[in-house]
Design an enzyme around this catalytic site. Structure first.
Site, short mmCIF file in Angstrom:
data_model
loop_
_atom_site.label_atom_id
_atom_site.label_comp_id
_atom_site.label_asym_id
_atom_site.label_seq_id
_atom_site.Cartn_x
_atom_site.Cartn_y
_atom_site.Cartn_z
N GLU A 48 0.72 -1.03 -0.06
CA GLU A 48 -0.63 0.15 0.12
C GLU A 48 0.88 1.45 0.37
O GLU A 48 2.34 0.86 0.60
CB GLU A 48 -1.25 -0.23 1.10
CG GLU A 48 -1.83 -0.62 1.38
CD GLU A 48 -2.35 -2.09 1.85
OE1 GLU A 48 -2.86 -3.39 1.46
OE2 GLU A 48 -0.55 -2.29 2.54
N THR A 49 0.80 2.16 -0.61
CA THR A 49 0.81 3.77 -0.76
C THR A 49 -0.23 4.73 -0.20
O THR A 49 -1.17 4.26 -0.82
CB THR A 49 1.48 3.99 -1.77
OG1 THR A 49 2.68 3.28 -2.64
CG2 THR A 49 1.77 5.03 -2.69
#
Length: 279
Positions: A48-49
């Site tokens: 995830e970002t």
């Protein structure tokens, strides 16, 4: 036109660098388009970002958008903790006693206890038993007999989890699933012996995440497993879970239940990369 924006990469659910689950956090992301966020998330190649933005709902301290390499999520646990850590480290000050994050599932409260952050588990979007056909598919993909799964249920608070309970942590660690055959994202949990450092061992198999077969340490899954198994009395109100052991990590997830029934999912967080990014 690109803009220099503050950036951090935060290791979550660990007090030792490189043993937790990293999340990339972009500060001051207002003005970025959906495509620009997705492209950057694909480039970081992390599970995830996240992107910190000004809130649009009353009571929120900041707004968070969470992207995998392929899509946006309404909620995820380790990105929530890592992003709150980054926001605080950059000088963020909550308006009230709690930190309040605005994201796809609404407002999520976080609390601080010494160095540890914890989020209040959001309501499950789907719960209840899994149908027989799906249960058979999951057992076959995990490489075990259906009878070895003591309980199987939807435990979905956004990412789409199905929870599977096995008899022991040893059985959880012994799994060698055929990831390509898993029809859904599956979280597996089993107890450690009495007196062990951690109460349970957790593994998260994410066949639909690009380039990721097993997530190292997963806040959303641990939140939904706690909601499922503490309310049924299988797990105590407060405990520590281990995750990532099978893939060389040392995640520790601290679960606590308040008197009002609120389940808090917490862990240590630390920044491993800090600087700017041109976006």
């Amino acid at each position: 036109m690109t803009t220099s924006r503050e950036f951090r990469q935060v290791d979550v659910f660990t007090d030792e660098p490189l043993l937790g689950n990293p999340v990339a956090v972009v500060h001051g992301a207002d003005g970025l388009s959906d495509d620009e966020m997705q492209r950057f998330a694909r480039w970081t190649n992390l599970s995830e970002t996240t992107f910190l933005l000004e809130p649009t709902e009353p009571g929120a301290d900041y707004r968070l958008r969470i992207f995998t390499t392929e899509t946006e999520l309404p909620f995820a646990g380790h990105p929530t903790l890592g992003s709150a850590h980054a926001w605080l480290e950059a000088g963020g000050v909550p308006a009230g006693e709690r930190i309040v994050q605005q994201c796809g599932v609404g407002l999520v409260a976080l609390r601080r206890q010494d160095r540890r952050l914890a989020f209040a588990a959001p309501d499950l979007l789907r719960s209840g038993p899994v149908d027989d056909a799906l249960a058979d598919e999951i057992a076959a993909a995990l490489g075990i007999d259906r009878a070895e799964i003591l309980d199987l249920a939807w435990a979905d608070n956004g990412p789409g989890w199905v929870g599977a309970r096995l008899a022991s942590a040893e059985a959880v660690l012994a799994l060698r699933p055929d990831h390509g055959r898993l029809p859904v994202d599956v979280g597996v949990i089993g107890p450690h012996p009495d007196g062990a450092e951690c109460a349970v061992e957790v593994r998260a198999f994410v066949p639909h995440a690009a380039g990721i077969a097993e997530d190292p340490v997963t806040g959303s899954l641990n939140a939904s497993l706690a909601q499922w198994l503490t309310t049924s009395g299988v797990l105590p109100p407060s405990y520590v879970a281990a995750q990532g052991t099978a893939i060389g990590r040392r995640g520790r997830i601290h679960v606590d239940t308040d008197a009002d029934g609120t389940i808090w999912v917490g862990g240590d967080t630390l920044s491993t990369i800090q600087g700017t990014v041109a976006l």
